[in-house]
Design a protein around this motif. Structure first.
Motif, short mmCIF file in Angstrom:
data_model
loop_
_atom_site.label_atom_id
_atom_site.label_comp_id
_atom_site.label_asym_id
_atom_site.label_seq_id
_atom_site.Cartn_x
_atom_site.Cartn_y
_atom_site.Cartn_z
N ARG A 107 0.86 -1.19 0.00
CA ARG A 107 0.00 0.00 0.00
C ARG A 107 0.89 1.23 0.00
O ARG A 107 1.91 1.27 0.68
CB ARG A 107 -0.90 0.03 1.22
N SER A 108 0.49 2.22 -0.75
CA SER A 108 1.23 3.48 -0.74
C SER A 108 0.26 4.63 -0.87
O SER A 108 -0.84 4.49 -1.41
CB SER A 108 2.24 3.53 -1.88
N ILE A 109 0.68 5.76 -0.35
CA ILE A 109 0.03 7.03 -0.65
C ILE A 109 1.10 7.87 -1.33
O ILE A 109 2.13 8.20 -0.74
CB ILE A 109 -0.53 7.72 0.60
N ALA A 110 0.87 8.12 -2.61
CA ALA A 110 1.84 8.83 -3.44
C ALA A 110 1.23 10.12 -3.95
O ALA A 110 0.00 10.28 -4.01
CB ALA A 110 2.26 7.96 -4.62
N PHE A 111 2.10 11.03 -4.36
CA PHE A 111 1.67 12.27 -4.97
C PHE A 111 2.20 12.29 -6.39
O PHE A 111 3.38 12.03 -6.62
CB PHE A 111 2.16 13.47 -4.15
N LYS A 112 1.29 12.55 -7.34
CA LYS A 112 1.65 12.48 -8.76
C LYS A 112 1.31 13.78 -9.48
O LYS A 112 0.35 14.47 -9.12
CB LYS A 112 0.92 11.31 -9.43
N ASN A 113 2.10 14.05 -10.51
CA ASN A 113 1.83 15.16 -11.40
C ASN A 113 0.56 14.82 -12.18
O ASN A 113 0.50 13.79 -12.84
CB ASN A 113 3.01 15.37 -12.35
N PRO A 114 -0.50 15.66 -12.12
CA PRO A 114 -1.75 15.32 -12.80
C PRO A 114 -1.66 15.29 -14.33
O PRO A 114 -2.46 14.63 -14.98
CB PRO A 114 -2.73 16.39 -12.33
N GLU A 115 -0.68 15.96 -14.89
CA GLU A 115 -0.55 15.98 -16.35
C GLU A 115 0.25 14.80 -16.88
O GLU A 115 -0.07 14.24 -17.92
CB GLU A 115 0.08 17.30 -16.81
N THR A 116 1.31 14.42 -16.16
CA THR A 116 2.20 13.35 -16.65
C THR A 116 2.01 12.03 -15.92
O THR A 116 2.52 11.01 -16.36
CB THR A 116 3.68 13.77 -16.49
N ASN A 117 1.33 12.06 -14.78
CA ASN A 117 1.14 10.89 -13.92
C ASN A 117 2.46 10.41 -13.31
O ASN A 117 2.55 9.31 -12.78
CB ASN A 117 0.43 9.75 -14.64
N TYR A 146 6.21 10.15 -1.85
CA TYR A 146 5.29 9.36 -1.03
C TYR A 146 5.12 9.98 0.34
O TYR A 146 6.03 10.62 0.86
CB TYR A 146 5.86 7.94 -0.83
N SER A 147 3.96 9.75 0.93
CA SER A 147 3.76 10.08 2.34
C SER A 147 3.69 8.79 3.16
O SER A 147 3.91 8.82 4.37
CB SER A 147 2.50 10.91 2.56
N MET A 148 3.42 7.65 2.50
CA MET A 148 3.36 6.37 3.19
C MET A 148 3.63 5.25 2.20
O MET A 148 3.21 5.32 1.04
CB MET A 148 1.98 6.16 3.82
N TYR A 149 4.35 4.23 2.68
CA TYR A 149 4.59 3.03 1.88
C TYR A 149 4.68 1.87 2.84
O TYR A 149 5.48 1.88 3.77
CB TYR A 149 5.89 3.18 1.08
N LEU A 150 3.83 0.87 2.65
CA LEU A 150 3.88 -0.28 3.55
C LEU A 150 3.74 -1.57 2.78
O LEU A 150 3.22 -1.62 1.66
CB LEU A 150 2.85 -0.17 4.67
N PHE A 204 6.91 6.05 6.64
CA PHE A 204 6.03 7.20 6.76
C PHE A 204 6.83 8.49 6.60
O PHE A 204 7.99 8.57 7.01
CB PHE A 204 5.36 7.17 8.14
N ASN A 205 6.21 9.50 6.03
CA ASN A 205 6.84 10.80 5.88
C ASN A 205 6.67 11.58 7.19
O ASN A 205 5.58 12.01 7.52
CB ASN A 205 6.22 11.57 4.73
N LEU A 206 7.77 11.74 7.91
CA LEU A 206 7.72 12.49 9.17
C LEU A 206 8.25 13.91 9.01
O LEU A 206 8.32 14.66 9.98
CB LEU A 206 8.53 11.75 10.25
N GLY A 207 8.59 14.28 7.79
CA GLY A 207 9.13 15.61 7.51
C GLY A 207 8.05 16.65 7.36
O GLY A 207 6.85 16.37 7.47
N GLU A 220 7.96 12.75 0.21
CA GLU A 220 9.40 12.49 0.18
C GLU A 220 9.69 11.39 -0.82
O GLU A 220 8.79 10.60 -1.15
CB GLU A 220 9.91 12.01 1.55
N ASP A 221 10.95 11.31 -1.28
CA ASP A 221 11.37 10.12 -2.02
C ASP A 221 11.23 8.93 -1.09
O ASP A 221 11.25 9.08 0.14
CB ASP A 221 12.84 10.24 -2.45
N ILE A 222 11.13 7.76 -1.63
CA ILE A 222 10.97 6.55 -0.82
C ILE A 222 12.10 6.43 0.21
O ILE A 222 11.88 6.01 1.34
CB ILE A 222 10.84 5.28 -1.70
#
Length: 166
Positions: A61-71, A76-80, A100-103, A108-110
């Protein structure tokens, strides 16, 4: 008399709807990538919550942030990772690793994610919608966190691809 007939028909219809059995979830139907995304207008980003279920009982499972135009995945904010056990329409998730992103940044990068304590034996309920193209995952919300909890989340089926951070 006509009113009684309409009332009787409506009652029978509602009774028949309440007796419909839920589809029993099978591993081969759960297998693959499932995504829920939200466009964050103020950030001009897609926030993508992804589950990937393998047939061997592993999940990611991950929560990622993507560029809406290029995908393109920006971070990531979370990766498990973990294992799952499917019991009828319930899924027991046992995490093996939780990053988890604690910053202060949104993502953050993975490699910039921090390892935190895993959560064991989380049970969620599953239901398919729209010819198995939508997976609804229902979790129990803690009374402590109920104001920020979203108990039912719908995930769309995506083409299966090996899930690995970019």
């Amino acid at each position: 008399m006509k009113k009684n007939h309409v009332f009787l028909m409506l009652s029978l219809f509602l009774l028949s709807m309440s007796c419909v059995e839920e589809e029993v979830i099978e591993a081969q139907n759960l297998y693959g990538n499932w995504e829920n995304f939200i466009y964050l207008e103020n950030q001009d980003l897609n926030k993508v919550d992804t589950y990937v279920f393998d047939l061997n009982g592993k999940y990611y499972r991950s929560i990622a942030f993507k560029n809406p135009e290029t995908n393109q995945t920006l971070g990531y904010s979370m990766y498990l990772t973990g294992n799952y056990i499917l019991e009828g329409n319930e899924l027991v998730l046992n995490e093996e690793s939780r990053l988890f992103n604690l910053g202060e940044d949104l993502y953050e990068d993975i490699d910039g994610l921090s390892e935190i304590d895993v959560v064991e034996n989380t049970t969620v309920s599953l239901a398919f919608k729209s010819s198995r193209q939508i997976l609804e995952i229902t979790k129990t919300c803690s009374p402590l966190l109920s104001s920020i909890c979203i108990p039912v989340t719908a995930y769309n089926r995506r083409e299966y691809a090996l899930f690995s951070p970019q």
